[in-house]
Design an enzyme around this catalytic site. Structure first.
Site, mmCIF file in Angstrom:
data_model
loop_
_atom_site.group_PDB
_atom_site.id
_atom_site.type_symbol
_atom_site.label_atom_id
_atom_site.label_comp_id
_atom_site.label_asym_id
_atom_site.label_seq_id
_atom_site.Cartn_x
_atom_site.Cartn_y
_atom_site.Cartn_z
ATOM 1 N N LYS A 39 -56.110 -62.024 6.898
ATOM 2 C CA LYS A 39 -57.336 -63.300 6.667
ATOM 3 C C LYS A 39 -58.535 -62.673 6.003
ATOM 4 O O LYS A 39 -59.368 -63.225 5.388
ATOM 5 C CB LYS A 39 -57.414 -63.936 7.907
ATOM 6 C CG LYS A 39 -56.358 -64.609 8.614
ATOM 7 C CD LYS A 39 -57.232 -65.329 9.873
ATOM 8 C CE LYS A 39 -56.098 -66.046 10.715
ATOM 9 N NZ LYS A 39 -56.629 -66.447 11.912
ATOM 10 N N GLY A 40 -58.718 -61.390 6.441
ATOM 11 C CA GLY A 40 -60.111 -60.886 6.113
ATOM 12 C C GLY A 40 -60.728 -60.798 4.563
ATOM 13 O O GLY A 40 -61.856 -60.586 4.422
ATOM 14 N N ASP A 94 -60.031 -56.480 2.440
ATOM 15 C CA ASP A 94 -61.213 -56.651 2.733
ATOM 16 C C ASP A 94 -62.021 -54.988 2.842
ATOM 17 O O ASP A 94 -63.087 -54.593 2.431
ATOM 18 C CB ASP A 94 -61.587 -57.426 4.215
ATOM 19 C CG ASP A 94 -60.817 -56.922 5.330
ATOM 20 O OD1 ASP A 94 -59.856 -55.941 5.006
ATOM 21 O OD2 ASP A 94 -60.696 -57.607 6.293
ATOM 22 N N ASP A 97 -59.460 -48.777 5.783
ATOM 23 C CA ASP A 97 -59.895 -48.031 6.968
ATOM 24 C C ASP A 97 -59.033 -46.771 7.011
ATOM 25 O O ASP A 97 -59.248 -45.717 6.376
ATOM 26 C CB ASP A 97 -59.606 -48.951 8.163
ATOM 27 C CG ASP A 97 -60.138 -48.154 9.365
ATOM 28 O OD1 ASP A 97 -60.629 -47.102 9.443
ATOM 29 O OD2 ASP A 97 -60.049 -48.524 10.463
ATOM 30 N N LYS A 125 -64.328 -47.297 4.369
ATOM 31 C CA LYS A 125 -64.825 -46.243 5.190
ATOM 32 C C LYS A 125 -64.834 -44.788 4.871
ATOM 33 O O LYS A 125 -63.895 -44.322 4.360
ATOM 34 C CB LYS A 125 -64.383 -46.444 6.629
ATOM 35 C CG LYS A 125 -64.458 -47.769 7.239
ATOM 36 C CD LYS A 125 -64.142 -48.004 8.738
ATOM 37 C CE LYS A 125 -64.184 -49.293 9.195
ATOM 38 N NZ LYS A 125 -63.471 -49.607 10.592
ATOM 39 N N PHE A 144 -67.493 -49.924 13.226
ATOM 40 C CA PHE A 144 -66.827 -51.248 12.939
ATOM 41 C C PHE A 144 -67.602 -52.326 12.492
ATOM 42 O O PHE A 144 -68.906 -52.780 13.022
ATOM 43 C CB PHE A 144 -66.264 -51.719 14.329
ATOM 44 C CG PHE A 144 -65.278 -52.846 14.410
ATOM 45 C CD1 PHE A 144 -63.856 -52.716 14.027
ATOM 46 C CD2 PHE A 144 -65.760 -54.149 14.569
ATOM 47 C CE1 PHE A 144 -63.103 -53.654 13.848
ATOM 48 C CE2 PHE A 144 -64.837 -55.179 14.419
ATOM 49 C CZ PHE A 144 -63.559 -54.943 14.367
HETATM 50 P P1 5GP Z 1 -56.094 -49.643 7.382
HETATM 51 O O1 5GP Z 1 -54.683 -50.566 7.372
HETATM 52 O O2 5GP Z 1 -56.753 -49.557 6.244
HETATM 53 O O3 5GP Z 1 -56.275 -49.045 8.600
HETATM 54 O O4 5GP Z 1 -56.946 -51.105 7.843
HETATM 55 C C1 5GP Z 1 -57.202 -52.265 7.180
HETATM 56 C C2 5GP Z 1 -57.321 -53.327 8.176
HETATM 57 O O5 5GP Z 1 -58.045 -53.097 9.296
HETATM 58 C C3 5GP Z 1 -58.460 -54.270 7.362
HETATM 59 O O6 5GP Z 1 -57.895 -55.317 6.524
HETATM 60 C C4 5GP Z 1 -58.863 -54.880 8.618
HETATM 61 O O7 5GP Z 1 -58.274 -56.176 8.961
HETATM 62 C C5 5GP Z 1 -58.921 -53.990 9.828
HETATM 63 N N1 5GP Z 1 -60.189 -53.587 9.959
HETATM 64 C C6 5GP Z 1 -60.339 -51.992 9.779
HETATM 65 N N2 5GP Z 1 -61.618 -51.677 10.044
HETATM 66 C C7 5GP Z 1 -62.245 -52.851 10.063
HETATM 67 C C8 5GP Z 1 -63.479 -53.054 10.566
HETATM 68 O O8 5GP Z 1 -64.634 -52.228 10.709
HETATM 69 N N3 5GP Z 1 -63.878 -54.271 10.929
HETATM 70 C C9 5GP Z 1 -62.871 -55.467 10.974
HETATM 71 N N4 5GP Z 1 -63.274 -56.668 11.187
HETATM 72 N N5 5GP Z 1 -61.789 -55.157 10.500
HETATM 73 C C10 5GP Z 1 -61.544 -53.862 10.264
HETATM 74 MG MG MG Z 2 -56.975 -56.954 6.818
#
Ligand code: 5GP
Ligand code: MG
Length: 168
Positions: A39-40, A94, A97, A125, A144
């Protein structure tokens, strides 16, 4: 829970103008299928496509990540509705990470043979990750964050800015 503003509404607006132009040029003004990762990325997608100068169509995709026994697993919860074969695709998320979600989405969509596939994230990040996005809005510290689509337990998606959550 304390929220500290990291990126203001005005800063987001300004950055999106430049990003929209840069992306449009990269696609040579050709039609682009914007794939919003739910949803982000809903708010970012809505604003970004209005800054793009090309024709745009919009699709939605939802990925669920969970920790398996030995490694992280990603699952497609909701798939895009139209074919992308031979077309230009821009995956919009969004935040980058670990990079796991974008890597999964890109691998999945590449199987369908788009002409060109690019990725765009609002936030990245500063940490070690296993995926690099083509377009990045802002680089942020490894903290976060919430707002502008991003949540904590489904809250704060409606904030027009990005804030860091401080627990105290
Ligand atoms: P990744 O797959 O890159 O580890 O994580 C991506 C997803 O994790 C993002 O689309 C988001 O939904 C969630 N996420 C990662 N870091 C954050 C953060 O700092 N805040 C929030 N609200 N969601 C995060
Ligand atoms: Mg996401």
């Amino acid at each position: 829970m304390n929220l500290k503003v990291l990126i203001t509404e005005e800063e987001i607006k300004q950055r999106l103008k430049a990003l929209g132009k840069e992306i449009s040029e990269d696609f040579n003004g050709e039609t682009v299928i914007a794939v919003c990762i739910l949803k982000g990325a809903f708010m970012f997608t809505a604003d970004l496509i209005r800054e793009m100068k090309t024709e745009v169509t919009v699709e939605f995709m939802r990925i669920k990540s969970y920790d398996g026994m030995t490694k992280r697993q990603d699952k497609l919860l909701y798939d895009i509705e139209n074919e992308i074969k031979g077309k230009n695709v821009l995956i919009i998320d969004d935040i980058l990470d670990t990079g796991g979600s974008l890597k999964f989405a890109t691998t999945e969509l590449k199987k369908r043979e788009p002409a060109k596939i690019k990725t765009c994230v609002l936030l990245e990040k500063e940490r070690e990750k296993d995926f690099k996005a083509d377009f990045v809005g802002f680089k942020i510290p490894d903290k976060f964050v919430v707002g502008y689509g991003l949540d904590v337990n489904e809250l704060y998606r409606d904030l027009p800015y990005i804030a860091v959550v401080e627990n105290d």
